[in-house]
Design a protein around this motif. Structure first.
Motif, PDB file in Angstrom:
ATOM      1  N   HIS A  28       0.736  -1.115  -0.138  1.00 26.32           N
ATOM      2  CA  HIS A  28      -0.010  -0.035   0.024  1.00 26.32           C
ATOM      3  C   HIS A  28       0.746   1.275  -0.126  1.00 26.32           C
ATOM      4  O   HIS A  28       0.431   2.428   0.221  1.00 26.32           O
ATOM      5  CB  HIS A  28      -0.768  -0.040   1.157  1.00 26.32           C
ATOM      6  CG  HIS A  28      -2.168  -0.778   0.964  1.00 26.32           C
ATOM      7  ND1 HIS A  28      -3.377  -0.460   0.601  1.00 26.32           N
ATOM      8  CD2 HIS A  28      -2.092  -2.178   0.943  1.00 26.32           C
ATOM      9  CE1 HIS A  28      -4.309  -1.385   0.451  1.00 26.32           C
ATOM     10  NE2 HIS A  28      -3.384  -2.575   0.747  1.00 26.32           N
ATOM     11  N   TRP A  32       2.387  -0.051  -4.924  1.00 25.98           N
ATOM     12  CA  TRP A  32       0.861  -0.410  -4.988  1.00 25.98           C
ATOM     13  C   TRP A  32       0.358  -0.460  -6.151  1.00 25.98           C
ATOM     14  O   TRP A  32      -0.457  -1.270  -6.619  1.00 25.98           O
ATOM     15  CB  TRP A  32       0.316   1.208  -4.586  1.00 25.98           C
ATOM     16  CG  TRP A  32      -1.379   1.046  -4.825  1.00 25.98           C
ATOM     17  CD1 TRP A  32      -1.668   2.048  -5.692  1.00 25.98           C
ATOM     18  CD2 TRP A  32      -2.406   0.628  -4.327  1.00 25.98           C
ATOM     19  NE1 TRP A  32      -3.036   1.856  -5.965  1.00 25.98           N
ATOM     20  CE2 TRP A  32      -3.524   1.022  -5.287  1.00 25.98           C
ATOM     21  CE3 TRP A  32      -2.576  -0.590  -3.217  1.00 25.98           C
ATOM     22  CZ2 TRP A  32      -4.792   0.513  -4.836  1.00 25.98           C
ATOM     23  CZ3 TRP A  32      -3.648  -0.842  -3.196  1.00 25.98           C
ATOM     24  CH2 TRP A  32      -5.028  -0.492  -3.728  1.00 25.98           C
ATOM     25  N   GLU A  36      -2.621  -3.313  -6.746  1.00 24.39           N
ATOM     26  CA  GLU A  36      -3.881  -2.611  -7.233  1.00 24.39           C
ATOM     27  C   GLU A  36      -4.701  -3.533  -7.725  1.00 24.39           C
ATOM     28  O   GLU A  36      -6.085  -3.567  -7.166  1.00 24.39           O
ATOM     29  CB  GLU A  36      -3.517  -1.366  -7.960  1.00 24.39           C
ATOM     30  CG  GLU A  36      -4.859  -0.772  -8.236  1.00 24.39           C
ATOM     31  CD  GLU A  36      -4.594   0.441  -9.139  1.00 24.39           C
ATOM     32  OE1 GLU A  36      -3.599   0.651  -9.729  1.00 24.39           O
ATOM     33  OE2 GLU A  36      -5.206   1.281  -9.225  1.00 24.39           O
ATOM     34  N   THR A 128      -8.513   1.204  -2.373  1.00 23.21           N
ATOM     35  CA  THR A 128      -7.584   2.327  -2.556  1.00 23.21           C
ATOM     36  C   THR A 128      -6.475   2.101  -1.711  1.00 23.21           C
ATOM     37  O   THR A 128      -6.599   1.477  -0.945  1.00 23.21           O
ATOM     38  CB  THR A 128      -8.239   3.570  -2.502  1.00 23.21           C
ATOM     39  OG1 THR A 128      -8.848   3.642  -1.282  1.00 23.21           O
ATOM     40  CG2 THR A 128      -9.385   4.124  -3.764  1.00 23.21           C
ATOM     41  N   LYS A 129      -5.544   2.764  -2.267  1.00 22.56           N
ATOM     42  CA  LYS A 129      -3.892   2.798  -1.825  1.00 22.56           C
ATOM     43  C   LYS A 129      -4.054   3.044  -0.355  1.00 22.56           C
ATOM     44  O   LYS A 129      -3.462   2.408   0.445  1.00 22.56           O
ATOM     45  CB  LYS A 129      -2.931   3.741  -2.396  1.00 22.56           C
ATOM     46  CG  LYS A 129      -1.795   3.489  -1.854  1.00 22.56           C
ATOM     47  CD  LYS A 129      -0.659   4.465  -2.923  1.00 22.56           C
ATOM     48  CE  LYS A 129       0.666   4.389  -2.302  1.00 22.56           C
ATOM     49  NZ  LYS A 129       1.525   5.564  -3.103  1.00 22.56           N
ATOM     50  N   HIS A 130      -4.999   4.100   0.138  1.00 23.58           N
ATOM     51  CA  HIS A 130      -4.836   4.710   1.470  1.00 23.58           C
ATOM     52  C   HIS A 130      -6.356   4.320   1.964  1.00 23.58           C
ATOM     53  O   HIS A 130      -7.357   4.121   1.240  1.00 23.58           O
ATOM     54  CB  HIS A 130      -4.740   6.115   1.451  1.00 23.58           C
ATOM     55  CG  HIS A 130      -3.392   6.557   0.810  1.00 23.58           C
ATOM     56  ND1 HIS A 130      -2.187   6.409   1.703  1.00 23.58           N
ATOM     57  CD2 HIS A 130      -2.985   7.105  -0.206  1.00 23.58           C
ATOM     58  CE1 HIS A 130      -1.313   6.915   0.647  1.00 23.58           C
ATOM     59  NE2 HIS A 130      -1.891   7.113  -0.234  1.00 23.58           N
TER      60      HIS A 130
END
Ligand SMILES: [Zn+2]
Ligand SMILES: [Zn+2]
Length: 152
Positions: A28, A32, A36, A128-130
């Motif tokens: 993450h 990523w 993903e 999502t990444k965050h």
């Protein structure tokens, strides 16, 4: 012999922390782009770029076992490699087989397995990444154990 078993167990346990950190800060984080497609699956193909992370377990364990059994390194080096290998196998079984059902092997569920599933579902709530939670695999926040124990 005793030291080999100790090394094996310590490495297996430590790998949960390593995998947690890898997932949270690398997958993450700056890699990523490889992770993903695990959160947003490409339905056109079975493989995911995310599968690349298997090498993270396979390469060091292969090298440790090779050196520890064939190339004269002390036997605890091989035990270190077997610890990584066993953790990688457990991770694969829990994550790919039990949780995501990418292989349809028959599995039975108990309260422990159910809490791992719930925690990982919580991780996948966000694609999502965050903003994700629950980056561990075999050790999850207490509330998930409590919830599934209450149901059983
Ligand atoms: Zn993730
Ligand atoms: Zn997943």
């Amino acid at each position: 012999m005793g030291i080999d078993i100790a090394v094996f167990l310590i490495v297996f346990i430590a790998m949960e922390w390593v995998a947690w950190a890898l997932h949270k800060y690398v997958m993450h984080g700056f890699l990523w782009y490889l992770h993903e497609d695990h959160h947003v699956p490409n339905t056109q193909r079975w493989w995911q770029k995310n599968d690349f992370f298997a090498f993270f377990f396979a390469v060091p364990s292969f090298l440790c076992i090779l050196f520890g059994t064939q190339l004269g390194a002390p036997s605890w080096v091989a035990a270190f490699g077997f610890g990584i290998m066993a953790y990688g196998a457990a991770y694969f079984f829990v994550h790919e087989v039990i949780i995501h059902r990418r292989l349809k092997w028959p599995v039975s569920q108990n309260w422990y397995i159910q809490s791992l599933i719930q925690a990982h579902r919580a991780h996948h709530k966000v694609a999502t990444k965050h903003g994700c939670i629950c980056f561990g695999m075999l050790v999850v926040p207490l509330k998930f154990y409590k919830k599934s124990l209450a149901k059983n």
